[in-house]
Design an enzyme around this catalytic site. Structure first.
Site, PDB file in Angstrom:
ATOM      1  CE  LYS A   1      -2.404   1.459  -8.695  1.00 27.18           C
ATOM      2  NZ  LYS A   1      -1.463   0.509  -8.101  1.00 27.18           N
TER       3      LYS A   1
ATOM      4  NE  ARG B   1      -1.053  -1.826   2.506  1.00 25.76           N
ATOM      5  CZ  ARG B   1       0.152  -2.276   2.166  1.00 25.76           C
ATOM      6  NH1 ARG B   1       1.148  -2.225   3.027  1.00 25.76           N
ATOM      7  NH2 ARG B   1       0.360  -2.791   0.964  1.00 25.76           N
TER       8      ARG B   1
END
Length: 475
Positions: free
Chosen positions: A258, A332
């Site tokens: 990130k 996920r």
């Protein structure tokens, strides 16, 4: 802080009285407040929304009375009640052990939400501050209230649970990591031994179960991942409500790193797991007669020589293989194995909660939680609970039209789609592939689990929603 509708033995000396603008003249005629007419005239008090009028020594019933305007209650909106709650808490929190709030003028439909927002406004977090917050407020008595004893009990339980979720979210990643969350679970079991049963899976046990997707996330960190399961009222025979929370205790993005700006807020990426802890505490406090299972999928997503690379392919517990195109789509991955694991509980419904996608923040901002499910009835239950608790959801699609975007030329499924938009929807569609055997809903709380800016901190959402959802299912 305890809420009550039972008049305390020693009447609070400090009273806040909510005033409907249209009933101000009637209030002025009340002889229990001396010279009120003169004071109102002199101060030009109109009982406009959030307008206050302190009346020290003027009431024959209490030495310290503050009138707090509601404006026109016909135009009053729920979102405004937080302002009133914050005002009362700001005035009382550091000065008064007990206060009374006369809510006779507040419409009954707003009283539950107002009480809940008082508990939320009263929250503080100073664990790492040298100077601690001085807080003396211990009791709030609602006079002339239409709240029931059952509602008050649930509100006090909700406060306890939401505060736990906020505490966990606010802790930094160097103190709140997967193994620490195990100790949180152990403390809950100690506090509620008649309600909770704990199971913890370490990484070897996780590997033995074939949870390759979960391990693809946790393997990059020196902090080992854990699957934490707390079962509430396990002796009850009915199929349980199962809550599955994503708890990435710090998310760097892994090899798909990130940007540095704002990365500190990635300690909040365990908000889904925190909400499961908080909800379990709330239902324990409320002693709800229902069977619930809470699973927390706890891992840290870090870059290292052991970390998963973009393009790696792993096998999930379900047997499906996943090509990991982006290691920052890690939520996920831990959830898909967790959602397969919970089939063993033969659930009535499964709800997963995750700070899953920035796309959901783009779609809904910081106000509403994204709700995904092919089950209309389940969505209706969530919407109803959200309106009752003012912890609202907005339904977004999870339909097969979006599934093709997850196809991979090398594996059964890719963990992201191409640059086609609808990121929150495709993430939900990914999870749906692992939930076909039971009723399921996905809550994307990426926009609602915490607040950024000067008031940065965990919101503890969706604990109110989940607790209300479970309470509504009690037969």
């Amino acid at each position: 802080m305890k809420l009550t509708i039972t008049a305390p033995q020693n009447q609070p000396a400090v009273v806040f009285s909510l005033v409907d603008q249209s009933a101000l003249e009637q209030l002025i005629a009340n002889k229990s407040i001396e010279t009120l007419s003169d004071v109102v005239t002199a101060t030009q008090f109109k009982a406009q929304f959030s307008e206050q009028l302190p009346l020290v020594g003027l009431s024959t019933e209490t030495p310290f009375l503050t009138l707090l305007g509601l404006g026109d209650t016909e135009q009053l909106a729920q979102k405004k009640l937080a302002t009133l709650a914050q005002h009362i808490i700001t005035v009382a929190q550091k000065k008064h052990a007990a206060i009374e709030i006369n809510v006779a003028a507040l419409p009954a439909k707003f009283q539950y939400i107002f009480a809940l927002q008082l508990t939320q406004a009263n929250y503080t977090f100073d664990e790492f501050k040298s100077t601690k917050h001085q807080q003396v407020l211990e009791q709030v008595y609602f006079s002339n209230s239409q709240l029931t004893a059952q509602q008050i009990e649930l509100l006090n339980a909700l406060q306890s649970g939401q505060n736990l979720a906020r505490d966990l979210g606010n802790k930094p990643g160097n103190t709140c990591y997967p193994e620490y969350l195990v100790t949180v679970a152990e403390e809950l079991v100690k506090a509620y031994p008649n309600h909770l049963k704990l199971t913890v899976l370490d990484e070897q046990q996780i590997a033995d179960l074939g949870m390759g997707a979960f391990l693809a996330v946790s393997q990059g960190s020196d902090r080992p991942g854990r699957i934490i399961t707390l079962e509430y009222n396990s002796d009850r025979e009915e199929a349980p409500v199962v809550l599955v929370g994503k708890a990435i205790t710090f998310d760097t993005g892994g090899i798909s790193l990130k940007p540095g700006a704002g990365m500190d807020e990635m300690k909040f990426d365990m908000g889904g797991g925190a909400s499961v802890f908080g909800t379990l505490r709330a239902i324990c406090e409320a002693n709800l007669p229902i069977h619930v299972v809470g699973l927390i999928a706890a891992a840290e997503n870090m870059p290292s020589a052991k970390a998963t690379r973009p393009g790696d392919i792993v096998k999930t517990m379900s047997g499906q293989t996943v090509e990991i195109l982006n290691t920052d789509a890690e939520g996920r991955l831990v959830l898909c194995d967790a959602l397969t694991y919970v089939k063993r509980f033969n659930p009535a419904v499964v709800i997963d909660i995750a700070t899953l996608t920035g796309a959901c923040v783009v779609a809904l901002g910081k106000i509403l939680t994204g709700a995904f499910s092919p089950d209309d009835e389940l969505i209706h239950e969530l919407e109803t609970a959200g309106e009752t608790s003012f912890d609202r959801v907005w339904r977004l699609p999870v339909i097969d039209d979006y599934q093709d975007g997850l196809d991979s030329p090398f594996a059964d499924i890719a963990n992201i789609t191409g640059p086609v938009g609808g990121g929150a929807i495709s993430a939900a569609c990914f999870l749906q592939r692992f939930t076909r055997e039971y009723r399921w809903a996905h809550l994307d709380v990426a926009g609602t689990a915490w607040v950024s800016g000067a008031a940065k901190g965990s919101s503890g959402r969706p604990v109110p929603l989940l607790t209300q959802f479970i309470a509504n299912r009690v037969k």
